[in-house]
Design a protein around this motif. Sequence first.
Motif, PDB file in Angstrom:
ATOM      1  N   PRO A  81     -21.828  12.573 -42.786  1.00 17.55           N
ATOM      2  CA  PRO A  81     -20.949  11.871 -43.756  1.00 17.55           C
ATOM      3  C   PRO A  81     -20.069  10.762 -43.105  1.00 17.55           C
ATOM      4  CG  PRO A  81     -20.574  14.060 -43.748  1.00 17.55           C
ATOM      5  CD  PRO A  81     -21.629  13.859 -42.754  1.00 17.55           C
ATOM      6  N   GLU A  82     -19.680  11.047 -41.811  1.00 11.02           N
ATOM      7  CA  GLU A  82     -18.933   9.855 -41.310  1.00 11.02           C
ATOM      8  C   GLU A  82     -19.097  10.068 -39.990  1.00 11.02           C
ATOM      9  OE1 GLU A  82     -14.654   9.746 -42.102  1.00 11.02           O
ATOM     10  OE2 GLU A  82     -14.788  11.089 -43.740  1.00 11.02           O
ATOM     11  N   HIS A  83     -19.310   8.953 -39.181  1.00 15.96           N
ATOM     12  CA  HIS A  83     -19.749   8.626 -37.915  1.00 15.96           C
ATOM     13  C   HIS A  83     -19.278   7.281 -37.418  1.00 15.96           C
ATOM     14  CE1 HIS A  83     -23.182   6.583 -38.644  1.00 15.96           C
ATOM     15  NE2 HIS A  83     -23.360   7.239 -39.974  1.00 15.96           N
ATOM     16  N   ASP A  84     -19.109   7.242 -36.273  1.00 18.85           N
ATOM     17  CA  ASP A  84     -19.186   5.925 -35.357  1.00 18.85           C
ATOM     18  C   ASP A  84     -20.592   5.467 -34.672  1.00 18.85           C
ATOM     19  OD1 ASP A  84     -19.224   7.171 -32.924  1.00 18.85           O
ATOM     20  OD2 ASP A  84     -17.042   6.520 -32.618  1.00 18.85           O
ATOM     21  N   ASP A  85     -20.642   4.583 -33.675  1.00 19.56           N
ATOM     22  CA  ASP A  85     -21.872   4.488 -32.836  1.00 19.56           C
ATOM     23  C   ASP A  85     -22.409   5.665 -32.262  1.00 19.56           C
ATOM     24  OD1 ASP A  85     -21.901   2.064 -34.252  1.00 19.56           O
ATOM     25  OD2 ASP A  85     -20.836   0.989 -32.339  1.00 19.56           O
ATOM     26  N   LYS A  86     -21.464   6.739 -32.021  1.00 21.46           N
ATOM     27  CA  LYS A  86     -22.166   7.560 -31.057  1.00 21.46           C
ATOM     28  C   LYS A  86     -21.733   9.004 -31.266  1.00 21.46           C
ATOM     29  CE  LYS A  86     -22.444   5.035 -26.490  1.00 21.46           C
ATOM     30  NZ  LYS A  86     -21.830   5.017 -25.217  1.00 21.46           N
ATOM     31  N   TYR A  87     -20.728   9.134 -32.151  1.00 24.58           N
ATOM     32  CA  TYR A  87     -20.129  10.551 -32.653  1.00 24.58           C
ATOM     33  C   TYR A  87     -19.950  10.836 -34.036  1.00 24.58           C
ATOM     34  CZ  TYR A  87     -19.121   9.716 -27.583  1.00 24.58           C
ATOM     35  OH  TYR A  87     -18.962   9.356 -26.258  1.00 24.58           O
ATOM     36  N   PHE A  88     -20.049  12.012 -34.193  1.00 27.34           N
ATOM     37  CA  PHE A  88     -19.967  12.683 -35.510  1.00 27.34           C
ATOM     38  C   PHE A  88     -18.036  12.274 -35.773  1.00 27.34           C
ATOM     39  CE2 PHE A  88     -23.440  14.959 -34.657  1.00 27.34           C
ATOM     40  CZ  PHE A  88     -24.379  14.688 -35.774  1.00 27.34           C
ATOM     41  N   LEU A  89     -17.553  11.966 -36.878  1.00 25.54           N
ATOM     42  CA  LEU A  89     -16.279  12.178 -37.223  1.00 25.54           C
ATOM     43  C   LEU A  89     -15.828  13.376 -38.174  1.00 25.54           C
ATOM     44  CD1 LEU A  89     -15.663   8.256 -37.782  1.00 25.54           C
ATOM     45  CD2 LEU A  89     -15.298   9.539 -35.468  1.00 25.54           C
ATOM     46  N   VAL A  90     -15.030  14.105 -37.654  1.00 28.14           N
ATOM     47  CA  VAL A  90     -14.762  15.109 -38.294  1.00 28.14           C
ATOM     48  C   VAL A  90     -12.964  15.049 -38.662  1.00 28.14           C
ATOM     49  CG1 VAL A  90     -16.264  16.709 -37.604  1.00 28.14           C
ATOM     50  CG2 VAL A  90     -14.223  16.580 -36.384  1.00 28.14           C
ATOM     51  N   ALA A  91     -12.538  15.886 -39.547  1.00 30.86           N
ATOM     52  CA  ALA A  91     -11.053  15.927 -39.855  1.00 30.86           C
ATOM     53  C   ALA A  91     -10.154  16.546 -39.052  1.00 30.86           C
ATOM     54  CB  ALA A  91     -10.893  16.568 -41.433  1.00 30.86           C
ATOM     55  N   LYS A  92      -9.120  16.191 -38.298  1.00 27.58           N
ATOM     56  CA  LYS A  92      -8.140  16.768 -37.459  1.00 27.58           C
ATOM     57  C   LYS A  92      -7.785  18.056 -38.031  1.00 27.58           C
ATOM     58  CE  LYS A  92      -4.156  15.705 -34.834  1.00 27.58           C
ATOM     59  NZ  LYS A  92      -3.335  14.886 -34.372  1.00 27.58           N
ATOM     60  N   VAL A  93      -7.971  19.263 -37.433  1.00 26.43           N
ATOM     61  CA  VAL A  93      -7.759  20.397 -37.765  1.00 26.43           C
ATOM     62  C   VAL A  93      -6.565  20.957 -37.028  1.00 26.43           C
ATOM     63  CG1 VAL A  93      -9.901  20.949 -38.708  1.00 26.43           C
ATOM     64  CG2 VAL A  93      -9.412  21.530 -36.374  1.00 26.43           C
ATOM     65  N   ILE A  94      -6.131  20.551 -35.895  1.00 27.09           N
ATOM     66  CA  ILE A  94      -5.076  20.980 -35.011  1.00 27.09           C
ATOM     67  C   ILE A  94      -3.961  19.812 -34.984  1.00 27.09           C
ATOM     68  CG2 ILE A  94      -4.550  21.897 -32.548  1.00 27.09           C
ATOM     69  CD1 ILE A  94      -7.240  22.801 -32.301  1.00 27.09           C
ATOM     70  N   ASN A  95      -2.765  20.351 -35.201  1.00 27.68           N
ATOM     71  CA  ASN A  95      -1.635  19.488 -35.017  1.00 27.68           C
ATOM     72  C   ASN A  95      -0.891  19.701 -33.793  1.00 27.68           C
ATOM     73  OD1 ASN A  95      -2.120  17.948 -37.461  1.00 27.68           O
ATOM     74  ND2 ASN A  95      -1.491  19.607 -38.718  1.00 27.68           N
ATOM     75  N   LYS A  96      -0.468  18.878 -33.200  1.00 24.99           N
ATOM     76  CA  LYS A  96       0.418  19.282 -31.785  1.00 24.99           C
ATOM     77  C   LYS A  96       1.856  18.885 -32.183  1.00 24.99           C
ATOM     78  CE  LYS A  96      -3.258  18.753 -28.511  1.00 24.99           C
ATOM     79  NZ  LYS A  96      -3.689  18.068 -27.276  1.00 24.99           N
TER      80      LYS A  96
END
Length: 96
Positions: A81-96
């Motif tokens: 569904p979402e990606h750049d040239d090399k990687y899958f993009l996923v929603a951020k699930v951990i907030n610091k």
Amino acid sequence: MTIDEKTVDKIAHLARLELADAEKQEMIKDMNKILGFMDKLNEVDTAGVEPLVYMTEEVNVLREDVVKQDITTEEALKNAPEHDDKYFLVAKVINK
């Protein structure tokens, strides 16, 4: 030891289960049957019997790791569904 409704309520709470009254009564019967069976096992003479640690004598029986299908990065990202040239993009699930 016998299982009563209080014990079933505590176990159901720990397991995050909601039981109707009829289900609680069935659980009480079933758990008491299990405990009765365990009492029967305690009657068995196990003197001189070595504890069973492994089910078989085999050691690390593993299949060989073989690559069966090789895909390119472009093919892997094709249906993402979402990606750049090399990687899958996923929603951020951990907030610091």
